[in-house]
Design an enzyme around this catalytic site. Structure first.
Site, PDB file in Angstrom:
ATOM      1  CD  GLU A  72      -1.792  -2.348   1.386  1.00 59.39           C
ATOM      2  OE1 GLU A  72      -0.663  -2.633   1.846  1.00 59.39           O
ATOM      3  OE2 GLU A  72      -2.655  -3.211   1.139  1.00 59.39           O
ATOM      4  CG  HIS A 141     -10.510  -7.823   5.689  1.00 57.59           C
ATOM      5  ND1 HIS A 141      -9.890  -8.529   6.684  1.00 57.59           N
ATOM      6  CD2 HIS A 141      -9.667  -7.838   4.627  1.00 57.59           C
ATOM      7  CE1 HIS A 141      -8.725  -8.979   6.246  1.00 57.59           C
ATOM      8  NE2 HIS A 141      -8.564  -8.572   5.002  1.00 57.59           N
TER       9      HIS A 141
END
Lengths: 336, 370
Positions: A72, A141
């Site tokens: 990321e 998540h």
């Protein structure tokens, strides 16, 4: 008017803008998928983890639809730097939960460029990420983290609640010269609605009043706007007239529309899926208490997730999420 | 008394089905005509169905929460002493017919799109069910509108002829490339579109700017145009309210456009939030507002309208002009060489086809029937 899903609406918006402006690029893990592999299934194997960018690599090629390694910080650093050079990157970060890994690039770099370079730098960057629970995806998540981005000056934060808004807001996000955090609720990708084929924009900082009412104002974000609308339907049958406001963007926030509505109804319920502390629910309650106190007929109510991680147990997750029933109970409480 | 069926109503052109939200009355209740009996929801609107007959509600054939198609049986009204077997037979007959219809469902009309003169043109066709349909009717909306402005008129006027409500260039789903933005260009596109869909002769009903386009079409193709029905024609007003046009074009948000849209109606309470949201959304399509500005500057200039007025006597087709007594957009009368029939609707502003739909439908139908 043609009917499209939330997923298709976002895809179409990116497609329009890639066709219109060659500086628009898409970058992220598996945004096309199959890079480096061979065979007929290699190209466009994924189109993003839930298929939102499917088909773009075939039209615009791998130079503009860039698969990255699983990092990321590299995606965000690349995208922020590319934006400074004049490209308009749409960076897909998958789950908003992962943005912690690259938060420095967002809040301390991209959000500050324009300010620290005396207004001479532009950062036309879109960061796409999925939010929301109800997907049985557990604590890492399933979060709804828009308040963390909303509190950073220099970032714009968008959370569309339906396909029509998703397309118009995405086009505006790509054309915008500032970094935009674009938060897609993962449980809404298959939601369908009327979406024009042509490109169109929805400006930031303009709330949608999705239902007119006289007794109570509900402010609700993303998927909660849909639940608030359902609650309003039920309450209407019981004679309680609810106005539903979907701010669409948390930064900038359309405070005027909220205050005008509360001036009319005198009662406020804020519904948000994130935990309650330092949240949009707390923020809007404070804004109304500060600027419309004398219009209020009673205390403000909030309906949020509890101050806990999102549970993996399906039955617990269902209790965790703000539900239609909880919204109805809150409205009835402020009506007393 | 005989048996009466209560059916799912059709509220608006697009309604295909409704959800039975809540029964206001129970089986066995005595109902009176006008009484509210059931809440029905559609994707567009929630509404209450009122009884149109009086009697005993003998059977409810739809549960709350159930989705029923338009025209489906939801209740039976009769005398309290009507035979149960007769009611059951009545319901069975309906169920059989509904099953047959469900197998042959005709979807609500959707607008179509076609290329004409190099431009994309969207239109809504509502075909007549009549065996020998009469000459078709083309319907042209006004500045800033689209084909849906005719939603209360199109089905009614389609009883004896096919009707085509067309999105003018720069409007609705039609191309935003308006060329020079003149009435000539708008009219040329309508003629190219009529060729493309295969219409040799036709009537035209036009509202406001659409009536000006209709006049130009009639001047260009006198053999094709059988008659003109002109609602609030700007060429025959004393003045066009340019403040309205400028305000409509420059407004970017709902609150900014509201005062201008309210000028359209005799009763400004007809302006809903949804109407304003739809108008703003249409203006936010890429190229839409630039197209409106170009049309405002060229098609709706005082010079363009004066030119059209001077040519009015050149239109040979029969014509009808309908004005709204309370029109704030096309004010006064300057009929000039207009040789047709003139009607004025006392309770209408600039949108008589929405505000006084039944009266407009009757006037136009009578006029077309000759």
């Amino acid at each position: 008017m043609p009917t499209k899903s939330y997923r298709e609406a976002i895809n179409e918006a990116i497609d329009h803008e890639m066709a219109r402006d060659e500086n628009v690029i898409v970058i992220g893990e598996d945004v096309s998928g199959g890079a480096g592999c061979e065979g007929p299934d290699a190209e466009d194997a994924y189109g993003g983890v839930l298929g939102v960018t499917k088909g773009l690599v075939g039209k615009y090629g791998r130079r503009r639809v860039i698969d990255t390694p699983i990092t990321e910080s590299a995606i965000m650093g690349t995208a922020a730097g590319a934006a400074l050079t004049g490209l308009r990157p749409v960076a897909e970060m998958m789950f908003v939960d992962f943005l912690g890994v690259c938060f420095d690039m967002i809040y301390n770099q991209a959000a500050k460029f324009r300010y620290m370079f005396g207004g001479t730098a532009r950062t036309p960057l879109v960061v796409r990420a999925m939010i929301g629970g109800g997907f049985r995806a557990a604590a890492q998540h399933s979060q709804t983290l828009h308040p963390m981005f909303t509190m950073v000056p220099g970032l714009k934060v968008v959370m569309p609640s339906n396909p029509y808004d998703a397309k118009g807001l995405m086009i505006q996000a790509i054309r915008d010269d500032d970094p935009v955090i674009f938060l897609e609720h993962k449980a809404m990708y298959d939601m369908t609605g009327e979406v024009p084929d042509e490109p169109y924009i929805i400006p930031f900082g303009e709330a949608a009043v999705t239902r007119d009412g006289d007794d109570v104002t509900i402010v609700a974000f993303s998927m909660m706007a849909k639940r608030a609308a359902k609650a309003a339907d039920v309450l209407a049958k019981e004679g309680i007239s609810v106005e539903v406001i979907d701010p669409r963007t948390t930064s900038p926030l359309d405070v005027d529309t909220i205050l005008e509505s509360v001036e009319k109804t005198g009662r406020l319920v804020v519904v948000d899926e994130s935990p309650p502390r330092c949240s949009m629910a707390a923020d809007i309650a404070a804004l109304v208490a500060e600027h419309a106190f004398h219009d209020l007929k009673g205390p403000i109510a909030t309906v949020t997730a509890p101050h806990t991680p999102v549970p993996f147990s399906p039955s617990l997750e269902d209790i965790y999420m703000p539900s239609v029933d909880k919204i109805i109970t809150a409205v009835k409480k402020v009506m007393k | 008394m005989s048996l009466h069926a209560i059916l799912v109503p059709k509220w608006g052109l697009a309604m295909e089905e409704g959800t039975i939200a809540k029964w206001q009355v129970e089986q066995g209740a005595e109902i009176k005509s006008g009484m509210e009996i059931v809440d029905i929801e559609t994707s567009k609107i929630a509404n209450v169905l009122e009884a149109t007959v009086s009697g005993t509600l003998r059977a409810l054939t739809a549960d709350e929460g159930e989705v029923k198609r338009v025209g489906n049986l939801i209740a039976v009204v009769s005398d309290a002493d009507e035979d149960d077997a007769a009611i059951e037979a009545f319901i069975a007959e309906y169920k059989e017919r509904e099953a047959l219809e469900a197998a042959n469902i005709v979807a609500a009309p959707e607008p179509e799109t076609i290329e004409a003169g190099g431009k994309r043109v969207r239109f809504m066709k509502v075909a007549s069910a009549a065996e020998d349909a009469e000459t078709p009717l083309i319907m042209l909306h006004g500045f800033g509108g689209d084909h849906a402005n005719w939603m209360f008129n199109q089905a009614d006027l389609a009883q004896v002829r096919d009707t085509y409500a067309v999105d003018l260039l720069g409007h609705g789903g039609s191309s935003k490339d308006v060329g020079d933005g003149t009435l000539d260009t708008l009219a040329d596109t309508i003629l190219a579109w009529a060729d493309a869909v295969g219409l040799d002769t036709f009537h035209i009903a036009g509202h406001s700017m659409g009536s000006a386009v209709a006049q130009v079409v009639a001047l260009k193709a006198p053999d094709k145009v059988k008659s003109l029905a002109l609602l609030c024609p700007p060429a025959f007003g004393e003045a066009l309210n340019h403040e309205y046009i400028e305000g409509f074009v420059s407004a970017q948000r709902r609150k900014a456009i509201q005062p201008f849209v309210e000028m359209l109606f005799a009763d400004s309470a007809l302006v809903t939030r949804e109407m304003l949201d739809d108008l703003i959304a249409a203006k936010r399509v890429d190229g839409a507002n630039d197209a409106l500005q170009k049309i405002a500057d060229n098609a709706l200039s005082d010079a363009a309208l004066a030119d059209l007025r001077s040519k009015a006597s050149g239109v040979t087709a029969p014509a009808l002009a309908v004005f709204g007594e309370k029109d704030q957009i096309v004010t006064g009368r300057n009929i000039g060489g207009f040789g047709g029939k003139v009607e004025t609707l006392p309770n209408s502003g600039h949108m008589p086809h929405l505000e006084s739909a039944a009266a407009v439908n009757a006037l136009v139908a009578d006029f077309l029937a000759g």
